[in-house]
Design a protein around this motif. Structure first.
Motif, PDB file in Angstrom:
ATOM      1  N   GLU A  27       0.868  -1.214   0.073  1.00 42.05           N
ATOM      2  CA  GLU A  27      -0.187   0.055  -0.014  1.00 42.05           C
ATOM      3  C   GLU A  27       0.862   1.201   0.090  1.00 42.05           C
ATOM      4  O   GLU A  27       0.383   2.349  -0.436  1.00 42.05           O
ATOM      5  CB  GLU A  27      -0.932  -0.074   1.171  1.00 42.05           C
ATOM      6  N   TYR A  53      -7.341  -1.356  -4.106  1.00 49.42           N
ATOM      7  CA  TYR A  53      -6.412  -0.837  -3.215  1.00 49.42           C
ATOM      8  C   TYR A  53      -6.270   0.784  -3.075  1.00 49.42           C
ATOM      9  O   TYR A  53      -5.613   1.049  -2.420  1.00 49.42           O
ATOM     10  CB  TYR A  53      -5.033  -1.139  -3.759  1.00 49.42           C
ATOM     11  N   GLN A 104      -0.425 -10.140  -4.137  1.00 49.81           N
ATOM     12  CA  GLN A 104      -1.291  -9.146  -3.545  1.00 49.81           C
ATOM     13  C   GLN A 104      -2.874  -9.309  -4.233  1.00 49.81           C
ATOM     14  O   GLN A 104      -3.672  -8.594  -3.853  1.00 49.81           O
ATOM     15  CB  GLN A 104      -0.968  -7.773  -4.114  1.00 49.81           C
TER      16      GLN A 104
END
Length: 335
Positions: A127, A152, A204
């Motif tokens: 992030e 995200y 991810q």
């Protein structure tokens, strides 16, 4: 008795004309790749170089891709028999465009796509990349980056065009760059003289399979035995390329791509092993090339949520599990 003798003599003559008993002509097929020859194509080159394809009754020609080639358009028109495509988005698009092709195996369990950052910039978790400018290609913007925005919170404002030139990345430490884990990090280490911070998108949640094998639906329907032999031999090629003697395969890769170096080939193979690109997850039980309905549905749902594919798409037409998940070659994996 004379008739029996004549019949036996004629049969023997025919056998002598046709060659050794049991010998069969090889089926000629062509595989088109999506880029110039490299380690990411190694399993296919291995199966050519070590004779695996021939053992399966196949005479395989590899037609390399490149910046000025579009081998994929050769598949539906019958100019090639198999094509190595990059990921499931292309398979979904084939369904949307009513192109008569189907995915039959996934050489890579993980997409090699990464985002890289400079060390020492406080980029410790994925992030944290939202703090940086990111160099993204046009294809990346229409694909994985839409997923990054949705899941995200990445933004369009932080994107700059990626032109496959690392110099802008080298010049600005507050910039991240896309790449393949098997390639661009090597360029950064050798040209930039530092080791980048690497985030593999597959780890991810970007759950597409990669380096898929596509063929025509017609070939699946009319020659399933040929398709099965090609899939099995290709996956055995991948086991032998990763875990066996790959010198002949690498020599053939260099022949098709003289700019390829031994150092980059070795680096790419090491990264494929380290990150489980080819052999991880479901492939550990089902064999290299594995695909599952659940995994493909997961990726489809993510792409719908990101607005990349339409929710009504009959995505199950994009693939078949008929030729995979049989554990072929598992015994070749080191214990």
């Amino acid at each position: 008795m004379r008739r029996v003798f004549l019949w036996c003599a004629l049969s023997l003559a025919l056998l002598l004309q046709s060659g050794p008993v049991g010998a069969q002509a090889l089926d000629k097929v062509t595989l088109g790749t999506n880029w110039v020859a490299e380690a990411e194509h190694g399993g296919f080159y291995q199966a050519v170089a070590d004779g695996t394809y021939k053992k399966y009754g196949l005479d395989v020609t590899i037609l390399p891709g490149g910046p000025n080639a579009n081998n994929r358009i050769l598949l539906p028109v019958g100019k090639i028999d198999f094509y190595m495509t990059s990921g499931l988005l292309q398979a979904f698009d084939a369904v949307a465009q009513n192109i008569p092709t189907v995915t039959i195996a996934a050489s890579f369990q993980k997409d090699p796509q990464v985002l890289m950052a400079h060390p020492g910039q406080g980029i410790e978790k994925f992030e944290d990349l939202k703090k940086l400018t990111i160099l993204v290609s046009k294809e990346g913007m229409s694909g994985y980056y839409q997923w990054l925005k949705k899941d995200y919170g990445f933004t369009d404002k932080q994107v700059r065009p990626y032109t496959f030139n690392p110099q802008p990345f080298f010049a600005d430490k507050r910039t991240a760059m896309q790449g393949y884990v098997t390639s661009e990090p090597y360029a950064v280490e050798t040209q930039g003289k530092f080791k980048p911070v690497i985030f593999l998108l597959a780890d991810q949640g970007f759950s597409t399979y990669s380096t898929l094998i596509e063929t025509r639906r017609e070939l699946v329907e009319k020659k399933p035995d040929l398709v099965q032999r090609f899939v099995d031999a290709s996956m055995i090629g991948w086991y032998n390329y990763l875990y066996g003697d790959n010198k002949a395969a690498n020599a053939l890769i260099r022949k098709h791509n003289p700019e390829m170096t031994d150092a980059l080939l070795a680096y790419s193979i090491d990264r494929m092993k380290e990150y489980g690109i080819v052999d991880s997850g479901d492939s550990m039980k089902l064999g290299i090339g594995a695909m599952t309905d659940a995994r493909i549905k997961d990726f489809f749902d993510k792409m719908v949520r990101a607005g990349i594919v339409k929710p009504g798409l009959d995505y199950k037409r994009a693939y078949t599990l008929q030729f995979v998940n049989k554990g072929v070659g598992n015994e070749l994996r080191p214990k």
